[in-house]
Design an enzyme around this catalytic site. Structure first.
Site, short mmCIF file in Angstrom:
data_model
loop_
_atom_site.label_atom_id
_atom_site.label_comp_id
_atom_site.label_asym_id
_atom_site.label_seq_id
_atom_site.Cartn_x
_atom_site.Cartn_y
_atom_site.Cartn_z
N CYS A 266 0.58 -1.07 0.16
CA CYS A 266 0.06 -0.17 -0.13
C CYS A 266 0.57 1.47 0.07
O CYS A 266 0.22 2.15 -0.95
CB CYS A 266 -0.74 0.04 1.12
SG CYS A 266 -1.85 -1.28 1.01
P1 NAD Z 1 -5.15 -8.50 -3.56
O1 NAD Z 1 -4.31 -8.39 -4.55
O2 NAD Z 1 -4.71 -9.06 -2.52
O3 NAD Z 1 -6.40 -9.41 -4.22
C1 NAD Z 1 -7.04 -8.53 -4.76
C2 NAD Z 1 -8.16 -9.55 -5.25
O4 NAD Z 1 -9.00 -9.44 -6.49
C3 NAD Z 1 -7.28 -10.87 -6.68
O5 NAD Z 1 -7.65 -11.96 -5.25
C4 NAD Z 1 -7.93 -10.83 -7.47
O6 NAD Z 1 -8.11 -12.02 -8.00
C5 NAD Z 1 -9.56 -9.94 -7.12
N1 NAD Z 1 -9.81 -9.52 -8.51
C6 NAD Z 1 -9.45 -8.92 -9.77
N2 NAD Z 1 -10.35 -8.61 -10.61
C7 NAD Z 1 -11.23 -9.24 -9.91
C8 NAD Z 1 -13.10 -9.17 -10.72
N3 NAD Z 1 -13.03 -8.46 -11.15
N4 NAD Z 1 -14.07 -10.02 -9.51
C9 NAD Z 1 -13.28 -10.34 -8.29
N5 NAD Z 1 -11.75 -10.97 -8.22
C10 NAD Z 1 -10.97 -9.44 -8.85
O7 NAD Z 1 -5.75 -7.14 -3.05
P2 NAD Z 1 -5.47 -6.29 -1.46
O8 NAD Z 1 -4.20 -6.37 -0.66
O9 NAD Z 1 -6.59 -7.20 -0.90
O10 NAD Z 1 -6.02 -4.55 -2.03
C11 NAD Z 1 -7.40 -4.67 -1.95
C12 NAD Z 1 -7.69 -3.24 -2.13
O11 NAD Z 1 -7.41 -2.91 -0.90
C13 NAD Z 1 -6.94 -2.42 -2.64
O12 NAD Z 1 -7.11 -0.75 -3.48
C14 NAD Z 1 -5.81 -2.25 -1.78
O13 NAD Z 1 -5.11 -0.73 -1.35
C15 NAD Z 1 -6.58 -1.92 -0.60
N6 NAD Z 1 -5.97 -2.02 0.67
C16 NAD Z 1 -4.71 -3.11 1.28
C17 NAD Z 1 -4.49 -3.32 2.77
C18 NAD Z 1 -3.05 -4.44 2.50
O14 NAD Z 1 -3.37 -4.39 3.92
N7 NAD Z 1 -3.59 -5.40 1.96
C19 NAD Z 1 -4.71 -2.80 3.40
C20 NAD Z 1 -5.85 -1.31 3.24
C21 NAD Z 1 -6.70 -0.81 2.26
#
Ligand code: NAD
Length: 426
Positions: A266
């Protein structure tokens, strides 16, 4: 309440399991079939303390499932969270391709669905995205109007990896950006059982709260690293300085741990995205650009210390302990060990690495370095040991014998008592 979550990564899975723990009925959707299958067998695709046990429990109790079928998931729920990834483009600006796709997919289902349904953006998106890109795609695909036919909210997530489920269940605050009260009410209802203040605000404000929060946290770390590099030259322990600073309530001791710098999925992408947005709007973001620059330089500072202590690393075997960007996680995204390994390779060092959870993930990036079976084995093979992640098991001074240790994470309280020990900013 019946909830669907589109995107089952760190945030989607922890949100889903967390809401199921709180008694809601949750269906997580993902396009990654392997992930869906794994989750449905009760195995978490990511390592997070407590996640595996709670996933198995809510699956067994029938309050949670994963699926590839977005139509079924949305049709049978009242609220849909979007938690797909929002990566960076080459120029640092936010890439919204997953957000657009997810919004269109949800809109297609809403076209046929009867009754009030609220779509909530949980992904981190640049201010203006929910009411611009998401709303537009939902309305075009559904043929319906936000505010009239369906609700729209933005509910940023503040969990931190390594404590993700705990963080989701025990937040310091909940922020709900709402298009209108009718959109926000069901989302506020979801958080009723949480012991946290709920701030209801406009959508753009909620989006910005997330960016400003991450930017400040990254700034605190880069700030203390810059101070730490100066302290090192002056023979001062930065941790003592941070302790003295942190006693001031206006400063707080949080995020003042100097060392190798911040990583994770992030901070870099979010700080880069807000810098890019600022530039697009004609606003300078020089402070935040420097925050990134300081962070990029810390692995080089550590390497210089190693060379100062042991001479050139060329042809020497160097152990890198810790590959995950932080302890209690298997996530290597933007881990500081990556630039460290790259720099060591460039200088012709032989590299042996160890991490209790993140080695499989790192093998994809660096298939040709040596992966040891234990910290002891890695240290045993090396002339110099570089500590890149503060895992608990690395905190045993016995592990290091008389090896040269350069500690990037201040893992020993009494590290200075070790022979050949050097701390990064202390
Ligand atoms: P990630 O990459 O771990 O997971 C994203 C998931 O979305 C993947 O499993 C992917 O296959 C799926 N995906 C993509 N397109 C899709 C679709 N059309 N339909 C269904 N599934 C789909 O991402 P993450 O780390 O969970 O982060 C997600 C969001 O949350 C980001 O915007 C990130 O900035 C935010 N965020 C992350 C954290 C963290 O610590 N990881 C904390 C707060 C906010």
């Amino acid at each position: 309440m019946k909830i669907s979550i589109v995107g089952t990564g760190y945030v989607g899975l922890c949100t889903g399991v967390g809401l199921a723990v709180k008694g809601h009925n949750v269906t997580c959707v993902d396009i990654d079939k392997e992930k869906v299958e794994k989750i449905n067998t009760g195995k978490s695709p990511i390592y997070e303390p407590g996640l595996g046990e709670n996933l198995a429990r809510v699956l067994k109790e029938g309050r949670f499932r994963a699926t590839g079928d977005i139509k079924g998931a949305i049709t049978n729920s009242d609220v849909t969270f979007i938690s797909v990834g929002t990566p960076s483009r080459e120029d640092g600006s936010i890439d919204l391709k997953y957000i657009k796709q997810a919004s269109r997919n949800i809109g297609n289902v809403l076209r046929e669905k009867q009754g009030w349904h609220v779509v909530v953006v949980k992904s981190t998106v640049i201010p203006g995205t929910t009411e611009g890109v998401v709303k537009k795609n939902l309305e075009e695909a559904s043929g319906k109007k936000a505010g009239k036919d369906f609700g729209l909210c933005m509910n940023p997530e503040f969990l931190r990896e390594g404590k993700a489920l705990e963080g989701f269940l025990n937040p310091d605050r909940v922020v709900i950006g709402e298009l209108d009260k009718k959109s926000g009410d069901p989302v506020a209802g979801l958080y009723e059982g949480f012991r946290a203040p709920v701030m209801r605000t406009g959508i753009k404000t909620a989006e910005m709260i997330k960016y400003a929060s991450n930017a400040l946290l990254a700034t605190k770390i880069s700030f203390i690293n810059e101070i730490g590099n100066i302290c090192k030259k002056l023979g001062i322990d930065t941790y003592d300085v941070a302790k003295g600073m942190g006693m001031d309530k206006r400063i707080s001791p949080q995020f003042l741990q100097s060392g190798l710098g911040w990583g994770g999925s992030c901070f870099l992408k979010d700080v880069a995205a807000i810098v890019a947005k600022g530039k697009e709007l004609g606003c300078m973001a020089g402070l935040l650009e420097s925050v990134i620059k300081v962070n990029e330089e810390q692995p080089g500072v550590l390497l210089k210390l190693a060379e100062g202590k042991a001479g050139s690393v060329q042809g020497k075997t160097i152990a890198v302990l810790g590959l995950a960007f932080k302890p209690d996680s298997d996530d290597i995204r933007e881990s500081r060990s990556i630039p460290l390994i790259k720099a060591l390779r460039k200088k012709g060092a032989n590299i042996v690495v160890y991490d209790p959870k993140a080695m499989e993930n790192m093998k994809v990036f660096f298939p040709d370095i040596e992966y040891a079976g234990s910290a002891k084995e890695a240290v045993g093979k090396a002339e110099i040991v570089l500590i890149a992640t503060g895992w608990e098991e690395f905190k045993d001074p016995e592990l290091y014998g008389n090896k040269i240790v350069i500690d990037g994470r201040n893992i020993f309280k009494d590290g200075k008592k070790l022979d050949n020990y050097e701390g990064l900013c202390w």
